[in-house]
Design a protein around this motif. Structure first.
Motif, short mmCIF file in Angstrom:
data_model
loop_
_atom_site.label_atom_id
_atom_site.label_comp_id
_atom_site.label_asym_id
_atom_site.label_seq_id
_atom_site.Cartn_x
_atom_site.Cartn_y
_atom_site.Cartn_z
N PHE A 596 -41.07 -23.81 -33.33
CA PHE A 596 -40.00 -22.80 -33.38
C PHE A 596 -40.42 -21.62 -34.25
O PHE A 596 -40.19 -20.45 -33.90
CB PHE A 596 -38.72 -23.43 -33.93
CG PHE A 596 -37.78 -23.93 -32.87
CD1 PHE A 596 -37.21 -23.06 -31.97
CD2 PHE A 596 -37.47 -25.28 -32.77
CE1 PHE A 596 -36.34 -23.52 -30.99
CE2 PHE A 596 -36.60 -25.75 -31.79
CZ PHE A 596 -36.05 -24.87 -30.90
N CYS A 597 -41.03 -21.90 -35.42
CA CYS A 597 -41.43 -20.81 -36.32
C CYS A 597 -42.55 -19.96 -35.72
O CYS A 597 -42.64 -18.76 -36.01
CB CYS A 597 -41.88 -21.40 -37.66
SG CYS A 597 -40.56 -22.19 -38.61
N MET A 598 -43.39 -20.56 -34.89
CA MET A 598 -44.48 -19.79 -34.29
C MET A 598 -43.99 -18.85 -33.20
O MET A 598 -44.48 -17.72 -33.07
CB MET A 598 -45.54 -20.74 -33.72
CG MET A 598 -46.29 -21.52 -34.79
SD MET A 598 -47.51 -22.65 -34.11
CE MET A 598 -48.70 -21.51 -33.44
N ILE A 599 -43.03 -19.30 -32.37
CA ILE A 599 -42.53 -18.43 -31.30
C ILE A 599 -41.41 -17.51 -31.78
O ILE A 599 -41.11 -16.51 -31.13
CB ILE A 599 -42.04 -19.27 -30.10
CG1 ILE A 599 -40.81 -20.10 -30.47
CG2 ILE A 599 -43.14 -20.14 -29.57
CD1 ILE A 599 -40.15 -20.77 -29.29
N ASP A 600 -40.77 -17.85 -32.93
CA ASP A 600 -39.66 -17.05 -33.46
C ASP A 600 -39.81 -16.97 -34.97
O ASP A 600 -39.15 -17.71 -35.72
CB ASP A 600 -38.32 -17.68 -33.07
CG ASP A 600 -37.16 -16.72 -33.28
OD1 ASP A 600 -37.41 -15.58 -33.72
OD2 ASP A 600 -36.01 -17.11 -33.03
N PRO A 601 -40.70 -16.10 -35.48
CA PRO A 601 -40.97 -16.08 -36.93
C PRO A 601 -39.75 -15.72 -37.78
O PRO A 601 -39.71 -16.08 -38.96
CB PRO A 601 -42.07 -15.01 -37.06
CG PRO A 601 -42.67 -14.88 -35.70
CD PRO A 601 -41.56 -15.15 -34.74
N ASP A 602 -38.76 -15.02 -37.24
CA ASP A 602 -37.61 -14.57 -38.03
C ASP A 602 -36.49 -15.60 -38.10
O ASP A 602 -35.42 -15.31 -38.65
CB ASP A 602 -37.05 -13.27 -37.43
CG ASP A 602 -38.04 -12.13 -37.53
OD1 ASP A 602 -38.93 -12.21 -38.39
OD2 ASP A 602 -37.95 -11.18 -36.72
N ILE A 603 -36.69 -16.79 -37.56
CA ILE A 603 -35.62 -17.79 -37.56
C ILE A 603 -35.36 -18.26 -38.99
O ILE A 603 -36.29 -18.49 -39.77
CB ILE A 603 -35.99 -18.96 -36.63
CG1 ILE A 603 -34.81 -19.87 -36.42
CG2 ILE A 603 -37.19 -19.72 -37.13
CD1 ILE A 603 -35.03 -20.92 -35.34
N ASP A 604 -34.08 -18.41 -39.35
CA ASP A 604 -33.72 -18.85 -40.70
C ASP A 604 -33.61 -20.37 -40.73
O ASP A 604 -33.56 -21.05 -39.70
CB ASP A 604 -32.40 -18.21 -41.13
CG ASP A 604 -31.28 -18.47 -40.14
OD1 ASP A 604 -30.57 -19.47 -40.30
OD2 ASP A 604 -31.16 -17.67 -39.16
N ASP A 605 -33.56 -20.91 -41.94
CA ASP A 605 -33.55 -22.36 -42.11
C ASP A 605 -32.30 -23.00 -41.54
O ASP A 605 -32.35 -24.09 -40.95
CB ASP A 605 -33.69 -22.71 -43.60
CG ASP A 605 -35.04 -22.27 -44.15
OD1 ASP A 605 -35.98 -22.13 -43.34
OD2 ASP A 605 -35.15 -22.08 -45.38
N GLN A 606 -31.15 -22.37 -41.71
CA GLN A 606 -29.90 -22.96 -41.22
C GLN A 606 -29.92 -23.07 -39.69
O GLN A 606 -29.57 -24.11 -39.12
CB GLN A 606 -28.71 -22.12 -41.68
CG GLN A 606 -27.36 -22.70 -41.26
CD GLN A 606 -26.20 -21.85 -41.76
OE1 GLN A 606 -26.41 -20.84 -42.44
NE2 GLN A 606 -24.99 -22.24 -41.42
N THR A 607 -30.33 -21.99 -39.04
CA THR A 607 -30.41 -22.03 -37.57
C THR A 607 -31.45 -23.04 -37.11
O THR A 607 -31.24 -23.77 -36.13
CB THR A 607 -30.77 -20.64 -37.03
OG1 THR A 607 -29.82 -19.68 -37.52
CG2 THR A 607 -30.74 -20.62 -35.51
N LEU A 608 -32.58 -23.12 -37.83
CA LEU A 608 -33.63 -24.07 -37.47
C LEU A 608 -33.12 -25.50 -37.58
O LEU A 608 -33.38 -26.34 -36.70
CB LEU A 608 -34.85 -23.84 -38.36
CG LEU A 608 -36.08 -24.69 -38.04
CD1 LEU A 608 -36.56 -24.45 -36.63
CD2 LEU A 608 -37.21 -24.37 -39.02
#
Length: 660
Positions: A596-608
């Protein structure tokens, strides 16, 4: 023409007359020229038979009376000749059977030829038609291939020009090489001349040196009077040394006579090597261009063959393909007639029209059913369908079903806002019906609503409620879509400074561009959907009407396009996630977070954490030890509200999502 002689034999005219005249006027002593002139005079003086003159006169009259401008002039012209021949047959009794048989055979042959010609006339017309059709097809194919042929011709001309330039450059280099070879030959000849002159000069110098030594020796003997034996011995030794030196000098000159200076040799060798390498490069480029040209010719030939095959296949398919159904016939059996069917079928494909038709048939059959069979009370039966025995059909309209489901959503959202907890839709659905209609009638309403939702898949309100109720889609997706639509409506209203309810196309596009994660193609689709009911000259867009629904809950094309893009963007997002996971069949939480972090670097911890919880169906914060199949995790994420948080780190096409 023939006439009968007095003896009853056939006689020829003018041959018969000519023969008689020869017998009467024969002169044995005359020359052949005189006999020939006499024969001609006899021929001219012999009269034609009377019967022959009558027949010729009759034939001329008949031919003059004919109208040869008609279409069947040849048949009319044949008739007088046929009558003349019949006169011959009637007059010559002896030969009448034979002549009649000949005439009949000719008549039969002519009749057969006429019959054959009449039979071939339709075939001639058909051949003409086929020829014209083939000519039109050939012209169409030539016109279709004209641009491609012109392009290939231009490319061919360009390649030919390039090849000519390469040939000219090669000839120029060859000329330079020949010139350099000529220069080297001239330098070598000059060197040989200098070498010969140097040898002659050395010989002269040696002679002069010997003469000088002799003169010196004589002078020394005369002056000092030294010992002759000693001087003779010294002279002998000196001569031996001179001979050795001369041999060594000659050997050196012979060994190194053809040697050129190293500096010139290295310079010429370097220049020759450069020219040879350049020529090899040019030859290699020329060979490569020649191969490419031949490959292009082969591709052109194969393309022409494929085009011919495709044309033949197209004609065969057009000849054998099944005709498309006439969907207008459905208006005769659909309630509401042609007007309602036109509204239902507008903008839909054949597959979608089949779904609409099945839905209409299903809802029509549903209105004919009075009771539903109960599903039982087992644990596998949903809580809102647990009932033994028959259940009465309330026979609701689609409008009534939509109003009830919207009221269910309103009550559920209000309850969750009061309690602050998310409740299960199946349980709330049953409690709502029990509270509103009583425990006894709740199952009747539940079964009726369920069957209507199951059949009406084209209605968004019914299909989305059914998917969430049966667990195919998470409730978060429904709220996420509504939040997206509500946010866009508020943004458009905030941009409307005059509160007129309308925006220009430019303002609407600027507001649509405010979506940071939408591509230009998606924004253009939204703009086109907003203008689908406007004329090309109108510029104002009534954005308030874009969010309205009819009495059956059907949204406008703009909102439908928003929902379609929501689903498509989620599928692309999960497709990138699947590609990032690679060939893994099972995945743990850490690997999924990393992907998830590789395809969407701006994702926050709560959403992750929310997405990880959806994939693993757990409520704890660290599901690190659990491993699930990749397909299962992707299906769970597809059912939930999963969206990209930031822009994609790279552009590129993604593979299709198999879990769709």
């Amino acid at each position: 023409s023939f006439q009968l002689s007095a003896r009853g034999h056939w006689s020829t005219w003018p041959a018969f007359a000519s023969g008689q005249s020869v017998l009467r006027n024969h002169k044995p002593c005359c020359a052949p020229e005189e006999r020939q002139s006499g024969n001609k005079q006899t021929l001219l003086t012999t009269p034609k038979p009377r019967y022959l003159e009558q027949l010729e006169s009759y034939l001329r009259k008949e031919l003059q009376s004919l109208d040869l401008t008609k279409k069947n002039s040849q048949e009319l012209k044949l008739q007088p000749y046929r009558e003349i021949f019949e006169f011959f047959i009637d007059n010559f009794k002896t030969y009448k059977p034979l002549l009649s048989a000949i005439k009949n055979e000719y008549e039969v042959t002519l009749a057969h030829q006429k019959k054959t010609i009449r039979a071939l006339e339709p075939l001639k017309a058909m051949v003409t038609t086929v020829s014209e059709e083939c000519t039109r097809q050939i012209l169409a194919l030539q016109e279709k291939e004209k641009d491609e042929i012109n392009t290939l011709k231009q490319e061919k001309q360009h390649l030919l020009k390039f090849i000519d330039n390469m040939k000219e450059e090669k000839n120029s280099l060859q000329t330079q090489v020949e010139h350099l070879q000529t220069s080297v030959a001239e330098e070598y000849a000059r060197y040989l001349n200098e070498y010969g002159a140097r040898k002659v000069l050395l010989a002269k110098l040696n002679d002069m040196h010997n003469e000088r030594l002799e003169m010196t020796r004589h002078q020394v003997q005369d002056v000092k009077g030294e010992d002759v034996v000693k001087l003779t011995l010294a002279l002998k030794i000196a001569r031996q040394d001179l001979t050795k030196a001369q041999v060594k000098l000659n050997t050196t000159i012979a060994d190194y006579g053809d040697v050129v200076p190293r500096r010139d040799f290295e310079s010429l060798e370097k220049k020759y090597s450069d020219l040879l390498q350049e020529m090899k490069t040019l030859q290699k480029d020329f060979d490569q261009l020649h191969k490419e040209y031949e490959a292009l010719l082969e591709i052109h030939r194969e393309t022409a063959e494929e085009q011919d095959n495709f044309c033949a296949e197209l004609q065969r398919v057009q000849h054998n393909c099944t005709p498309r159904p006439n969907w207008a016939k459905c208006s005769e059996v659909i309630p509401g007639g042609a007007d309602r069917w036109g509204c239902l079928a507008e903008g839909k494909t054949s597959d979608q029209l089949v779904g609409v038709l099945l839905e209409e048939i299903g809802t029509g059959a549903l209105r004919e059913i009075n009771v539903f069979p109960g599903w039982g009370k087992g644990d596998q039966v949903p809580v809102y369908l647990r009932h033994e025995g028959e259940v009465k059909n309330k026979k609701l309209t689609k409008k009534d079903v939509v109003n009830i489901l919207k009221d269910v959503w309103r009550e559920k959202i209000a309850l969750e806002q009061q309690t602050g907890k998310r409740s299960s839709l199946p349980e709330f659905f049953l409690s709502y019906l029990q509270k509103k209609y009583g425990d006894a009638a709740a199952m009747e309403w539940s079964y009726t609503l369920y069957e209507n939702m199951r059949l009406c898949r084209s209605n968004h309100v019914l299909s989305s409620f059914y998917d969430i109720l049966t667990g195919k889609v998470g409730e978060e997706q429904y709220h996420g879509q509504n939040q997206l639509i509500s946010s866009l409506q508020k943004e458009l209203a905030a941009h409307d400074s005059s509160n007129s309810g309308s925006l220009t196309s430019k303002q609407f596009r600027q507001e649509a561009d405010s979506f940071p994660l939408k591509r230009k193609e998606s924004i253009q689709e939204l703009v086109d959907a907003s203008r689908c009911k406007l004329d090309s000259t109108e510029d104002l867009i009534d954005y308030i009407s874009l969010f309205k629904e009819d009495e059956e809950g059907n949204a406008e094309p703009f909102v439908a396009k928003l929902r379609t893009q929501y689903v498509r963007e989620k599928q692309e997002y999960l497709s990138q996630l699947k590609n990032k996971l690679g060939d893994l069949t099972e995945v743990n939480a850490d690997d999924l977070k990393t992907a998830f972090c590789m395809i969407d670097p701006d994702i926050d911890d709560q959403t992750l954490d929310t997405y990880i919880g959806l994939a693993y169906q757990v409520q704890r914060e660290q599901p690190d030890q659990e491993v699930v199949p990749v397909e299962t995790a992707l299906e769970r994420l597809l059912a939930g509200d999963v969206r990209r948080v930031g822009p994609s780190p790279r552009e590129g096409s993604t593979a299709g999502f198999e879990g769709e």
